[in-house]
Design a protein around this motif. Structure first.
Motif, PDB file in Angstrom:
ATOM      1  N   ALA A   3     -36.126 -46.120  24.742  1.00 22.02           N
ATOM      2  CA  ALA A   3     -36.324 -46.669  23.386  1.00 22.02           C
ATOM      3  C   ALA A   3     -35.386 -45.976  22.398  1.00 22.02           C
ATOM      4  N   ILE A   4     -35.230 -44.661  22.570  1.00 23.85           N
ATOM      5  CA  ILE A   4     -34.315 -43.896  21.708  1.00 23.85           C
ATOM      6  C   ILE A   4     -32.869 -44.341  21.965  1.00 23.85           C
ATOM      7  N   HIS A   5     -32.535 -44.435  23.240  1.00 23.84           N
ATOM      8  CA  HIS A   5     -31.180 -44.867  23.620  1.00 23.84           C
ATOM      9  C   HIS A   5     -30.897 -46.266  23.080  1.00 23.84           C
ATOM     10  N   ILE A 113     -40.346 -46.085   6.283  1.00 28.04           N
ATOM     11  CA  ILE A 113     -39.443 -45.750   7.392  1.00 28.04           C
ATOM     12  C   ILE A 113     -38.992 -47.054   8.055  1.00 28.04           C
ATOM     13  N   ASP A 114     -37.721 -47.077   8.523  1.00 28.77           N
ATOM     14  CA  ASP A 114     -37.175 -48.326   9.068  1.00 28.77           C
ATOM     15  C   ASP A 114     -37.570 -48.586  10.527  1.00 28.77           C
ATOM     16  N   TYR A 115     -37.425 -47.551  11.373  1.00 30.68           N
ATOM     17  CA  TYR A 115     -37.705 -47.733  12.805  1.00 30.68           C
ATOM     18  C   TYR A 115     -38.626 -46.629  13.300  1.00 30.68           C
ATOM     19  N   VAL A 116     -39.605 -47.018  14.113  1.00 26.27           N
ATOM     20  CA  VAL A 116     -40.529 -46.052  14.694  1.00 26.27           C
ATOM     21  C   VAL A 116     -40.434 -46.153  16.209  1.00 26.27           C
ATOM     22  N   ILE A 117     -40.382 -44.985  16.847  1.00 28.15           N
ATOM     23  CA  ILE A 117     -40.276 -44.951  18.305  1.00 28.15           C
ATOM     24  C   ILE A 117     -41.481 -44.225  18.899  1.00 28.15           C
ATOM     25  N   HIS A 118     -41.981 -44.761  19.989  1.00 23.39           N
ATOM     26  CA  HIS A 118     -43.076 -44.110  20.714  1.00 23.39           C
ATOM     27  C   HIS A 118     -42.690 -43.948  22.172  1.00 23.39           C
TER      28      HIS A 118
END
Ligand code: PLP
Length: 311
Positions: A3-5, A113-118
Motif C-alpha cells: 500500500a505504501i509502495h 489528511i489526503d491519504y491514509v494507509i493501513h
C-alpha cells in the motif's frame, strides 16, 4: 508495504520533495531510502509537529509528507490538524500510516489528511493469519485513475484468501480495540509503577509527551506501548525469555499479547547512536496488548519482571 509502495510510487518523480518523520516503521524508512536512490526525489527528515521549522518549501515539483501517528516504538503522536493545515498552505499532499490507531481510534481524513494507509496484517484482520494493506482517500478520482493503475500493473492486490480472512476479522475490530485499549490502560498504569521499569511510553499516560495530542484526535489511546527495563539490554532479554504466555514476535495488533525487543530484533542493523536518538534504548520493550483476561497478561509480565527485581 505494498500500500505504501503503491501510493508513493504512483506520485513521486525526480522533481518532488518528500518530507518524512525520522522514526517511521523500519520497512518504510528502508523503502523510502531505496526509491529515493532510484527515482531521485529530494528527501527531508523533519519533526512533523513543528512544520514551521521546515520553512518555505522550494520544490519545482510537488511536495508530499509521510508520517505515522502514534509512531513505532515510542508512541509519539503528530498533531494531524496542525499538519494538514500547514500542508494546505504549502500545497503539499499528506499521507498518514494509521496502522497503530485503526479507524476505530483515529480518522485522519476528518482532520484534512489526503491519504491514509493501513497494514491490515495488524489490527484490521487482528488474527495474525493474513497479510494485506489498505489505501483510504477522499481523492476518489486520483485513487481510481492513478493509484488503481499502479496497483493493477504491479500486481499489488492482496490474495483472495487473505482478503477473506481480513473481511472476517474486521467484523470484530471495534470489539477487539475496545477490549485491547481497556487492557492497555491497566497495563500501562501497572508498568508505570513497577520498580523494574524506567519509563513507559503510552499516549494514555498523562506523563507521555503526546498525551494532549492523542486526547485531542484519538477516541482512545490504543493498545501499543513501550517501556524500558532497568538494567538495559540484558534485563530486556531476560524479561522476554521469562515470558510464558506472551509471544516474542515482530508483528503486532493480534488477539494475543506480543512483545518485541527492538535492540536485538527490529533495529539490530540500525546504528546504536541512531536508534538512541529516537529513544530506542537497549532495554526498551515494545508491547502489543491483546484481548486476553487482563490479569493473565499482568501475571505473565509480573513474573517475567520479577527476575529483574530479584537479581
Ligand atoms: C507492520 C507495519 C507496516 C508494514 O505492514 P505489512 O503488512 O507487514 O507489509 C507498515 N507500517 C506500520 C506502522 C506497521 O506496523
Amino acid at each position: 508495504m505494498s500500500a505504501i509502495h503503491c501510493t508513493l510510487s504512483t506520485f513521486l518523480t525526480s522533481e518532488d520533495l518528500l518530507i518524512a518523520q525520522g522514526n517511521l516503521y523500519g520497512g518504510t524508512t528502508e523503502y523510502i531510502q531505496e526509491i529515493k536512490e532510484k527515482i531521485g526525489f529530494k528527501l527531508l527528515k523533519a519533526d512533523l509537529n513543528k512544520p514551521d521549522e521546515i520553512g518555505t518549501v522550494h520544490s519545482n515539483g510537488e511536495t508530499y509528507i509521510f508520517g505515522e501517528t502514534p509512531s513505532n516504538p515510542d508512541l509519539q503522536c503528530i498533531d494531524l490538524q496542525g499538519l494538514a493545515s500547514w500542508a494546505d498552505m504549502n500545497n503539499a499532499t499528506t499521507i498518514i500510516d494509521n496502522t497503530f490507531a485503526t479507524p476505530i481510534l483515529q480518522r485522519p481524513l476528518e482532520f484534512g489528511i489526503d491519504y491514509v494507509i493501513h497494514s491490515t496484517t495488524k489490527y484490521l484482520n487482528g488474527h495474525g493469519n493474513a497479510l494485506g494493506g489498505a489505501i483510504v482517500t477522499c481523492h476518489k478520482q486520483l485513487l481510481h485513475e492513478k493509484i488503481w493503475k499502479t496497483l493493477k500493473l504491479n500486481g499489488l492486490q492482496a490474495n483472495p484468501f487473505d482478503v477473506f480472512l481480513c473481511t472476517q476479522g474486521i467484523k470484530t475490530l471495534a470489539l477487539r480495540m475496545n477490549r485491547a485499549c481497556a487492557n492497555a490502560t491497566r497495563i500501562a498504569t501497572f508498568l508505570n509503577k513497577h520498580e523494574a521499569v524506567n519509563r513507559v511510553n503510552y499516549p494514555g499516560l498523562k506523563s507521555h509527551k503526546s498525551h494532549n495530542i492523542a486526547q485531542k484526535q484519538m477516541n482512545d489511546y490504543g493498545a501499543m506501548m513501550s517501556f524500558e527495563c532497568i538494567g538495559g539490554y540484558d534485563a530486556a532479554k531476560r524479561f522476554t525469555s521469562e515470558l510464558e504466555m506472551i509471544s516474542i514476535t515482530p508483528t503486532l495488533g493480534n488477539l494475543d499479547s506480543l512483545v518485541l525487543h527492538p535492540a536485538s530484533m527490529s533495529h539490530i542493523n540500525v546504528d546504536r547512536e541512531d536508534r538512541l536518538k529516537h529513544g530506542i534504548t537497549d532495554g526498551l520493550i515494545r508491547l502489543s496488548v491483546g484481548i486476553e483476561k487482563v490479569e493473565d497478561i499482568m501475571d505473565d509480565i509480573k513474573s517475567a519482571l520479577f527476575m529483574n527485581t530479584s537479581s
